[in-house]
Design an enzyme around this catalytic site. Structure first.
Site, PDB file in Angstrom:
ATOM      1  N   ASP A 257     -16.295  -0.554   0.472  1.00 41.34           N
ATOM      2  CA  ASP A 257     -15.297  -1.077  -0.917  1.00 41.34           C
ATOM      3  C   ASP A 257     -14.188  -1.262   0.893  1.00 41.34           C
ATOM      4  O   ASP A 257     -13.551  -1.716   1.050  1.00 41.34           O
ATOM      5  CB  ASP A 257     -14.255   0.100  -1.202  1.00 41.34           C
ATOM      6  CG  ASP A 257     -14.233   1.264  -0.553  1.00 41.34           C
ATOM      7  OD1 ASP A 257     -15.394   2.211  -0.319  1.00 41.34           O
ATOM      8  OD2 ASP A 257     -13.591   2.318  -0.973  1.00 41.34           O
TER       9      ASP A 257
ATOM     10  N   ARG B 164     -14.023  -7.814  -1.038  1.00 38.85           N
ATOM     11  CA  ARG B 164     -14.802  -6.324  -0.309  1.00 38.85           C
ATOM     12  C   ARG B 164     -16.293  -6.652  -0.479  1.00 38.85           C
ATOM     13  O   ARG B 164     -16.147  -7.081  -2.197  1.00 38.85           O
ATOM     14  CB  ARG B 164     -14.125  -5.453  -0.768  1.00 38.85           C
ATOM     15  CG  ARG B 164     -12.472  -4.894  -0.649  1.00 38.85           C
ATOM     16  CD  ARG B 164     -12.512  -4.154  -1.464  1.00 38.85           C
ATOM     17  NE  ARG B 164     -10.909  -4.140  -1.381  1.00 38.85           N
ATOM     18  CZ  ARG B 164     -10.018  -3.345  -0.446  1.00 38.85           C
ATOM     19  NH1 ARG B 164     -10.542  -2.628   0.442  1.00 38.85           N
ATOM     20  NH2 ARG B 164      -8.260  -3.177  -0.219  1.00 38.85           N
TER      21      ARG B 164
ATOM     22  N   ASP C 268      -2.167  10.399  -5.923  1.00 37.04           N
ATOM     23  CA  ASP C 268      -0.173  10.558  -6.387  1.00 37.04           C
ATOM     24  C   ASP C 268       0.095   8.251  -6.170  1.00 37.04           C
ATOM     25  O   ASP C 268       1.178   8.616  -6.266  1.00 37.04           O
ATOM     26  CB  ASP C 268       0.422  10.844  -5.748  1.00 37.04           C
ATOM     27  CG  ASP C 268       0.527  10.475  -3.654  1.00 37.04           C
ATOM     28  OD1 ASP C 268      -0.373   9.995  -3.538  1.00 37.04           O
ATOM     29  OD2 ASP C 268       0.985  11.378  -2.999  1.00 37.04           O
TER      30      ASP C 268
ATOM     31  N   LYS D  58       0.779  -1.485   0.063  1.00 34.96           N
ATOM     32  CA  LYS D  58       0.201   0.002   0.331  1.00 34.96           C
ATOM     33  C   LYS D  58       1.203   1.063   0.005  1.00 34.96           C
ATOM     34  O   LYS D  58       1.895   1.300   0.303  1.00 34.96           O
ATOM     35  CB  LYS D  58      -0.813   0.328   1.490  1.00 34.96           C
ATOM     36  CG  LYS D  58      -1.838   1.029   1.319  1.00 34.96           C
ATOM     37  CD  LYS D  58      -3.010   0.208   2.690  1.00 34.96           C
ATOM     38  CE  LYS D  58      -3.698   1.530   2.620  1.00 34.96           C
ATOM     39  NZ  LYS D  58      -4.822   1.389   3.576  1.00 34.96           N
TER      40      LYS D  58
HETATM   41  P1  AMP Z   1      -9.777   4.308   1.497  1.00 35.00           P
HETATM   42  O1  AMP Z   1      -9.725   5.622   1.675  1.00 35.00           O
HETATM   43  O2  AMP Z   1      -8.026   4.438   1.628  1.00 35.00           O
HETATM   44  O3  AMP Z   1     -10.356   3.563   0.839  1.00 35.00           O
HETATM   45  O4  AMP Z   1      -9.450   4.929  -0.732  1.00 35.00           O
HETATM   46  C1  AMP Z   1     -10.863   4.650  -1.300  1.00 35.00           C
HETATM   47  C2  AMP Z   1      -9.761   4.791  -2.958  1.00 35.00           C
HETATM   48  O5  AMP Z   1      -9.304   5.360  -2.781  1.00 35.00           O
HETATM   49  C3  AMP Z   1      -8.891   3.923  -2.768  1.00 35.00           C
HETATM   50  O6  AMP Z   1      -9.996   3.315  -4.161  1.00 35.00           O
HETATM   51  C4  AMP Z   1      -7.950   4.065  -3.045  1.00 35.00           C
HETATM   52  O7  AMP Z   1      -6.904   2.794  -3.834  1.00 35.00           O
HETATM   53  C5  AMP Z   1      -7.760   5.441  -3.839  1.00 35.00           C
HETATM   54  N1  AMP Z   1      -6.623   6.215  -2.901  1.00 35.00           N
HETATM   55  C6  AMP Z   1      -6.815   6.714  -1.325  1.00 35.00           C
HETATM   56  N2  AMP Z   1      -5.246   7.471  -1.565  1.00 35.00           N
HETATM   57  C7  AMP Z   1      -4.961   7.108  -2.853  1.00 35.00           C
HETATM   58  C8  AMP Z   1      -3.924   7.728  -3.177  1.00 35.00           C
HETATM   59  N3  AMP Z   1      -2.469   8.270  -2.568  1.00 35.00           N
HETATM   60  N4  AMP Z   1      -4.082   7.545  -4.977  1.00 35.00           N
HETATM   61  C9  AMP Z   1      -4.213   7.028  -5.166  1.00 35.00           C
HETATM   62  N5  AMP Z   1      -5.540   6.838  -4.883  1.00 35.00           N
HETATM   63  C10 AMP Z   1      -5.543   7.012  -3.522  1.00 35.00           C
HETATM   64 MG    MG Z   2     -10.798   1.764   0.891  1.00 34.04          MG
END
Ligand code: AMP
Ligand code: MG
Length: 490
Positions: free
Chosen positions: A253, A184, A125, A113
């Site tokens: 998700d 998920r 990013d 990650k």
């Molecule tokens: P999360 O809130 O971490 O569960 O992420 C929600 C969505 O945003 C998922 O599809 C992640 O892969 C994407 N995501 C979160 N942070 C980033 C990042 N820095 N760069 C690219 N995708 C991100």
């Molecule tokens: Mg997530």
């Protein structure tokens, strides 16, 4: 197997329909360095640590390795975020390297990650911060120590690159995450939208094969799968709530289908008890408050059920009936697990009216008195074990209020040895307190000092039994230390 071989030798997701993932390698970074390695976890898997500490391993886990004989993928999924549907989310900054086969024959996903952009990155990013990966490491260890099913961290690395967060440059990090599965609710939502029945069937068959094999020969295996997923989720959420855990971002998700805690970015263990407690800065409507989590679990399962309908029956009405019938047990399973857990915490086995009254009023009393959830149940346990009641009484706003509660409890408590030892197992003395976790992150980021991180990681393994040296980690925050908000900070 030589000790220096890469143990990540499998890629079970390649057998899913190929629109469920993209094959790609993680992106290179400037100068990767290992910040922490979870020796205990690797030992549990029956895997030697050497390769992970070697240049070859560090490169492989950072984007700088040789991926010619492996099959990394980024997985696709959709999801309802705070109730709103996004048709395409997916691993925007994660790479599933593959699986380790553990000594007991199970596969464990190894996912990076923070390992760079993917086709699912949208505006992001693709990176993570050292702070966020430290946080996920500590919380995962805390959950595991508490006996709560969870994804964990095999290792954390720094990338030697900075990333921009909140208008500041901060050190970039990579988490090497271990999970029983990364499927998920949102994976099913994506499969359903993309290819309907055939996509959903492939995912359901994958889950049954790897995680619910006891269902494989049933005639009604798909309805049974929904019920079994609900059963695990009900137990998981009851366990969270019984230690004051708030996941913080229970989007579809972020809900695993194997009953493991996953994607707990802005999560927190609460200090003083408040049923409607929210920490996450982005949860403005308290959708994911402590006392909403069981309802949200049901809501998420309902979204899953919608995708499974074609597997239940060709007749829509009949399929919906089946779904409703299979969702129903979730409600009583959760209520029973929570109620039993609360009785265990209080050391009560009686079903008398006065016992019931005490049980029903226990948490509202804590809330009214502003009492720390963990300190209360720890002090009650120690009192049940024979210590004085002074500490317990000191938590109340006034001694007579505490005294009144305690004498009611004395009337209904069970004094059996087994009940008291069950009480100990239900009441951790140590949780991953927000202010301690934040301090560990600050020390690491600002001074490159990982002392508190390592102390916490070690102490949280045995949260029911705190050594003399770690007494300070039990303390509730002083007013100036209190963390009021948590951020994804990712
Ligand atoms: P999360 O809130 O971490 O569960 O992420 C929600 C969505 O945003 C998922 O599809 C992640 O892969 C994407 N995501 C979160 N942070 C980033 C990042 N820095 N760069 C690219 N995708 C991100
Ligand atoms: Mg997530």
């Amino acid at each position: 197997m030589t000790q220096n071989a890469n143990p990540i030798k499998h890629q079970i997701y390649l057998s899913l329909p190929n629109d469920m993932y993209t094959q790609l390698t993680p992106k290179r970074v400037e100068s990767p360095a290992l910040l922490a390695l979870n020796h205990d976890l690797l030992h549990q898997y029956g895997v030697e640590s050497d390769w992970f500490e070697d240049v070859e391993g560090i490169n492989f886990l950072s984007g700088n390795g040789d991926y010619s004989s492996s099959d990394p993928v980024a997985m696709a999924y959709a999801g309802h975020q705070f109730g709103y549907y996004s048709p395409l989310l997916g691993d925007g900054r994660a790479h599933m390297l593959g699986q380790i086969q553990t000594r007991d024959g199970n596969y464990v996903d190894v996912q990076l990650k923070g390992s760079g952009r993917t086709p699912y990155s949208r505006g992001g990013d693709g990176r993570a911060t050292v702070g966020a990966v430290i946080r996920e490491y500590l919380i995962g260890e805390a959950m595991a120590g508490l006996g709560i099913p969870t994804t964990r961290t095999i290792a954390i690395l720094s990338t030697g690159e900075n990333v921009m967060r909140d208008y500041q440059m901060v050190p970039g990090g990579i988490q090497v995450r271990a999970a029983s599965s990364h499927i998920r609710v949102g994976s099913f939502q994506y499969a359903y939208a993309k290819s309907g029945e055939s996509g959903v069937k492939a995912l359901a068959d994958h889950l049954i094969e790897h995680h619910y094999p006891e269902l494989s020969d049933l005639d009604d295996k798909y309805p049974a799968l929904l019920e079994a997923i609900g059963n695990r989720q009900a137990h998981l959420i009851a366990k969270w709530m019984l230690v004051g855990f708030i996941h913080g971002v229970m989007n579809t998700d972020n809900m695993s289908l194997v009953g493991e805690t996953i994607d707990f970015g802005p999560c927190a263990f609460m200090d003083e008890f408040k049923a409607g407690k929210v920490f996450s800065s982005i949860d403005r409507e308290s959708r994911y408050a402590w006392n909403q989590q069981a309802n949200i679990g049901y809501w998420n399962l309902s979204r899953l059920a919608e995708t499974l309908l074609p597997l239940f029956d060709s007749d829509d009405e009949q399929a919906i009936k089946i779904a409703e019938t299979r969702l129903q047990p979730y409600v009583s399973t959760f209520q029973d697990a929570f109620q039993q857990g609360l009785k265990a915490k209080l050391g009560i086995t009686s079903d008398s009216e006065i016992a019931e009254d005490l049980i029903n009023h226990a948490l509202p009393t804590l809330e009214r008195e502003g009492i720390d959830f963990t300190l209360f149940f720890d002090a009650l346990t120690r009192h049940a074990q024979g210590e004085s009641d002074a500490q317990l009484l000191s938590l109340f706003s006034a001694p007579d209020v505490g005294q009144a509660w305690l004498s009611q409890w004395e009337q209904v408590r069970d004094r059996g040895e087994d009940v008291i030892s069950a009480m100990r197992r239900a009441n951790p003395a140590l949780i991953a307190r927000n202010h301690q976790v934040e301090k560990a992150i600050d020390d690491a980021m600002e001074r490159n000092d990982f002392t508190l991180f390592h102390r916490l990681a070690e102490a949280l393994k045995t949260p029911y039994d705190v050594s003399e040296d770690n007494r300070d980690l039990q303390a509730a925050p002083e007013p100036q230390e209190r963390v009021l908000r948590t951020f994804c900070g990712t």
